[in-house]
Design a protein around this motif. Structure first.
Motif, mmCIF file in Angstrom:
data_model
loop_
_atom_site.group_PDB
_atom_site.id
_atom_site.type_symbol
_atom_site.label_atom_id
_atom_site.label_comp_id
_atom_site.label_asym_id
_atom_site.label_seq_id
_atom_site.Cartn_x
_atom_site.Cartn_y
_atom_site.Cartn_z
ATOM 1 N N LEU A 128 0.824 -1.204 0.000
ATOM 2 C CA LEU A 128 0.000 0.000 0.000
ATOM 3 C C LEU A 128 0.864 1.263 0.000
ATOM 4 C CD1 LEU A 128 -2.778 1.379 0.282
ATOM 5 C CD2 LEU A 128 -2.502 1.181 2.766
ATOM 6 N N VAL A 131 2.512 1.745 -3.501
ATOM 7 C CA VAL A 131 1.592 2.230 -4.534
ATOM 8 C C VAL A 131 1.249 3.697 -4.311
ATOM 9 C CG1 VAL A 131 -0.742 2.017 -5.466
ATOM 10 C CG2 VAL A 131 0.640 -0.012 -5.091
ATOM 11 N N LEU A 132 0.923 4.064 -3.067
ATOM 12 C CA LEU A 132 0.591 5.456 -2.776
ATOM 13 C C LEU A 132 1.787 6.377 -3.018
ATOM 14 C CD1 LEU A 132 -1.594 5.116 0.456
ATOM 15 C CD2 LEU A 132 -2.350 5.599 -1.868
ATOM 16 N N ILE A 135 2.123 6.908 -6.742
ATOM 17 C CA ILE A 135 1.089 7.835 -7.220
ATOM 18 C C ILE A 135 1.449 9.267 -6.854
ATOM 19 C CG2 ILE A 135 -1.319 8.531 -6.913
ATOM 20 C CD1 ILE A 135 -2.005 5.566 -6.609
ATOM 21 N N LEU A 187 -0.828 5.063 -13.924
ATOM 22 C CA LEU A 187 -1.141 4.900 -12.506
ATOM 23 C C LEU A 187 -2.288 3.926 -12.300
ATOM 24 C CD1 LEU A 187 -0.831 8.595 -11.273
ATOM 25 C CD2 LEU A 187 0.785 6.731 -10.930
ATOM 26 N N ALA A 188 -3.264 3.938 -13.193
ATOM 27 C CA ALA A 188 -4.390 3.000 -13.085
ATOM 28 C C ALA A 188 -3.918 1.558 -13.238
ATOM 29 C CB ALA A 188 -5.443 3.334 -14.143
ATOM 30 N N THR A 191 -2.040 0.573 -10.032
ATOM 31 C CA THR A 191 -2.988 0.359 -8.938
ATOM 32 C C THR A 191 -3.743 -0.946 -9.124
ATOM 33 O OG1 THR A 191 -3.233 2.758 -8.734
ATOM 34 C CG2 THR A 191 -4.902 1.378 -7.684
ATOM 35 N N HIS A 194 -1.609 -3.840 -8.115
ATOM 36 C CA HIS A 194 -1.496 -3.930 -6.657
ATOM 37 C C HIS A 194 -2.772 -4.485 -6.037
ATOM 38 C CE1 HIS A 194 -0.651 -3.015 -2.520
ATOM 39 N NE2 HIS A 194 -1.702 -2.213 -2.469
ATOM 40 N N VAL A 195 -3.923 -3.995 -6.460
ATOM 41 C CA VAL A 195 -5.199 -4.474 -5.912
ATOM 42 C C VAL A 195 -5.381 -5.947 -6.215
ATOM 43 C CG1 VAL A 195 -7.704 -4.256 -6.099
ATOM 44 C CG2 VAL A 195 -6.273 -2.203 -5.988
#
Length: 205
Positions: A128, A131-132, A135, A187-188, A191, A194-195
């Protein structure tokens, strides 16, 4: 380190981290710019006093690609330390002490306990935070624009700075918008990866 401090020291460090995190990035960047200022910057003065690199009193950190990149990189890392530190510390507090006690009874040292217990428990938190951070780093603009404006020679130009200069400096609004859309797409994808990893990890647990 937070875990190893006493209650009073840990509270003081936590409040300091929160206060530094709450500082607007424009104000923090201006402070950083002053620290590296040629002529009377604190960093230049300290390095000159050490004598390791000669006289750096008039050294302009933004005039060379490598030093400009290092200056911006250090600033972004410095500004992200509070969030990363507090998030990881929050994750550490959720690991039961019984696991470490059992590992100690089995003869595991500090490094083995960290590798076998801490890292697996913190893996979702680390993902987490990563990824943040990616971003947010993609969206870094104020720091770059105030310090270098993408220079020298475009060495610190990111997609955000490139999009801005195309749209507002060159009046190429279509190209600027296309670069911004491309950034969102990248970025999408990151993400989504990662999800998907988090979902798989949840299914395995």
């Amino acid at each position: 380190m937070l875990r190893g401090l006493g209650r009073f020291a840990r509270t003081a460090v936590t409040l300091t981290l929160i206060a530094s995190w709450a500082m607007p990035n424009v104000a923090a960047t201006l402070v950083w710019q002053w620290l590296f200022q040629p002529g009377y910057g604190v960093v230049n003065w300290c390095l000159t006093r050490l004598g390791w690199f000669g006289d750096l009193t008039q050294h302009d950190w933004t005039a060379h690609s490598l030093t400009a990149f290092a200056m911006v990189w250090l600033l972004v890392v410095w500004q992200s330390v509070p969030f990363v530190a507090l998030t990881l510390y929050a994750g550490l507090t959720q690991i039961p002490r019984a696991y470490y006690e059992a590992a100690s009874l089995d003869g595991a040292g500090a490094w083995r306990s960290f590798r076998v217990i801490t890292v697996p428990f913190l893996r979702p938190v680390l993902g987490l935070v990563t990824v943040l951070s990616v971003i947010w780093d993609f969206n870094v603009f104020n720091q770059l624009w105030i310090l270098t404006q993408g220079g020298p020679g475009g060495s610190t130009t990111t997609l955000g700075v490139w999009s801005f200069t195309k749209a507002f400096s060159s009046s190429s609004f279509g190209q600027g918008a296309a670069i911004a859309v491309f950034s969102v797409a990248v970025l999408a994808v990151l993400t989504a990866v990662h999800v998907r990893g988090l979902v798989r990890a949840g299914e395995e647990w």
